[in-house]
Design an enzyme around this catalytic site. Structure first.
Site, PDB file in Angstrom:
ATOM      1  N   CYS A  13      23.480  91.541  65.675  1.00 20.00           N
ATOM      2  CA  CYS A  13      24.638  90.665  65.474  1.00 20.00           C
ATOM      3  C   CYS A  13      24.677  90.160  64.022  1.00 20.00           C
ATOM      4  O   CYS A  13      24.919  90.942  63.120  1.00 20.00           O
ATOM      5  CB  CYS A  13      24.598  89.525  66.491  1.00 20.00           C
ATOM      6  SG  CYS A  13      26.199  88.752  66.718  1.00 20.00           S
ATOM      7  N   HIS A  25      23.494  92.205  71.937  1.00 19.39           N
ATOM      8  CA  HIS A  25      22.210  91.491  71.930  1.00 19.39           C
ATOM      9  C   HIS A  25      21.229  92.044  72.960  1.00 19.39           C
ATOM     10  O   HIS A  25      21.219  91.564  74.103  1.00 19.39           O
ATOM     11  CB  HIS A  25      22.445  90.012  72.234  1.00 19.39           C
ATOM     12  CG  HIS A  25      23.118  89.265  71.131  1.00 19.39           C
ATOM     13  ND1 HIS A  25      22.413  88.618  70.146  1.00 19.39           N
ATOM     14  CD2 HIS A  25      24.424  89.075  70.844  1.00 19.39           C
ATOM     15  CE1 HIS A  25      23.264  88.034  69.306  1.00 19.39           C
ATOM     16  NE2 HIS A  25      24.497  88.308  69.702  1.00 19.39           N
ATOM     17  N   GLU A  77      18.169  91.441  73.214  1.00 23.03           N
ATOM     18  CA  GLU A  77      17.212  90.387  73.604  1.00 23.03           C
ATOM     19  C   GLU A  77      17.773  89.499  74.714  1.00 23.03           C
ATOM     20  O   GLU A  77      17.049  88.728  75.326  1.00 23.03           O
ATOM     21  CB  GLU A  77      16.799  89.554  72.376  1.00 23.03           C
ATOM     22  CG  GLU A  77      17.784  88.472  71.937  1.00 23.03           C
ATOM     23  CD  GLU A  77      18.968  89.005  71.132  1.00 23.03           C
ATOM     24  OE1 GLU A  77      19.176  90.231  71.091  1.00 23.03           O
ATOM     25  OE2 GLU A  77      19.701  88.175  70.538  1.00 23.03           O
TER      26      GLU A  77
END
Lengths: 83, 227
Positions: free
Chosen positions: B86, B195, B197
């Site tokens: 990002c 994302h 994560e």
């Protein structure tokens, strides 16, 4: 001392979503004459220098390195001597 | 395998990245304040998402001048794995480690939602655990994910297999050819808007991000040895 007034705008070939949205709003307000809107940035930089050419070169460098992204943006600037 | 997560003023996904490495790989991971220049003790670097320097000037434009980025650049040049997620992707573009630039989303909205991606290239250190063409669910959360590059750069990206992820279905931001993630020619630097994560556990809505971190670990183990 010199004051540089810098204009950073998206290149003509790059879509400006903000400009398109503002154009739409102007149309809905009744300004059918508005054909295009492009939005950019105006940046003022004061440079301590007694040499116009040197100041100009520094402003150009700053624009190329930091203030604009050459992939999507273009810039131009005006330089004036100030007290 | 030692991971660094550089933290800039305005980063907000740094701890998510730290937790992802701890939870998925159980490997050592450290947040590194952006004033630190030396990151040579790490094997991989994760540039996290957020709003470094408040997105002032342009997204990612100012973070590239932080001292830590000197170390990140050295790591990238020496072949270590660097991933920008990002805002991290935006920083990699601004500093020229990846080609192109990021524009504001074409609809001007901040989109925060689950997104399906297609894994376009599995021959990278970041995707070797995925199947070719695999559809994975990874959330996005951004306002400037509209990837842009000139036609010759795009041709080069295609020719070298540098397009790693594409958005499936509707294009969520106007990105050229639905590009969601690209890598450099050497394939050791990856930038992606979604994302991974935030997709490492069932309760998050998806576990599809796990394989990205597992890929990095597998690549490192094979190529750099378990030192």
């Amino acid at each position: 001392m010199y004051k540089a007034t810098i204009f950073v705008t998206l290149k003509e070939s790059v879509l400006d979503p903000q400009g398109v949205a503002v154009k739409g709003s102007l149309h809905s307000l009744g300004y059918a004459e508005v054909k295009d809107v492009r939005i950019g940035k105006r940046i003022e930089v004061l440079i301590e220098s007694d040499n116009r050419r040197k100041a100009e070169q520094q402003v150009r460098e700053i624009c190329e390195k930091v203030l604009s992204n050459p992939v999507i943006e273009q810039f131009r600037f005006e330089l004036e001597e100030v007290a | 395998m030692r991971f660094a997560v550089p933290v800039f003023p305005g980063s907000n996904c740094d701890l998510d990245c730290v937790h992802a490495i701890e939870d998925v790989l159980q490997e050592p991971v450290e947040p590194v304040w952006h004033q630190e220049e030396d990151v040579s003790r790490f094997d991989a670097i994760i540039l996290p998402g957020g709003f470094s320097y408040g997105d002032y000037l342009r997204t990612g434009a100012l973070a590239r001048f932080s001292p830590v980025m000197k170390g990140v650049k050295q790591a990238a040049e020496s072949g270590k794995l660097v991933i920008g997620i990002c805002n991290g992707f935006q920083i990699l573009l601004e500093m020229g480690l990846l080609p192109g630039a990021m524009l504001t989303n074409d609809h001007l909205q901040f989109r925060c939602e689950m997104q399906t991606l297609i894994v376009e290239n599995v021959e990278t250190p970041f995707t070797c655990k995925y199947a070719p063409g695999e559809a994975i669910r990874i959330p996005i959360a951004h306002m400037s994910g509209n990837y842009f590059c000139d036609p010759s750069t795009l041709a080069e990206l295609k020719q070298n297999g540098q397009i790693v992820f594409r958005y499936a279905g509707d294009n969520p931001n106007g990105s050229i050819e639905k590009i969601a993630g690209i890598c450099n020619r050497k394939r050791n630097v990856l930038g992606m808007m979604p994302h991974p994560e935030r997709a490492i556990a069932d309760w998050m809505g998806s576990e599809d991000g796990k394989k990205l971190f597992q890929s990095m670990f597998a690549y490192w183990k094979e190529n750099c040895g378990a030192a």
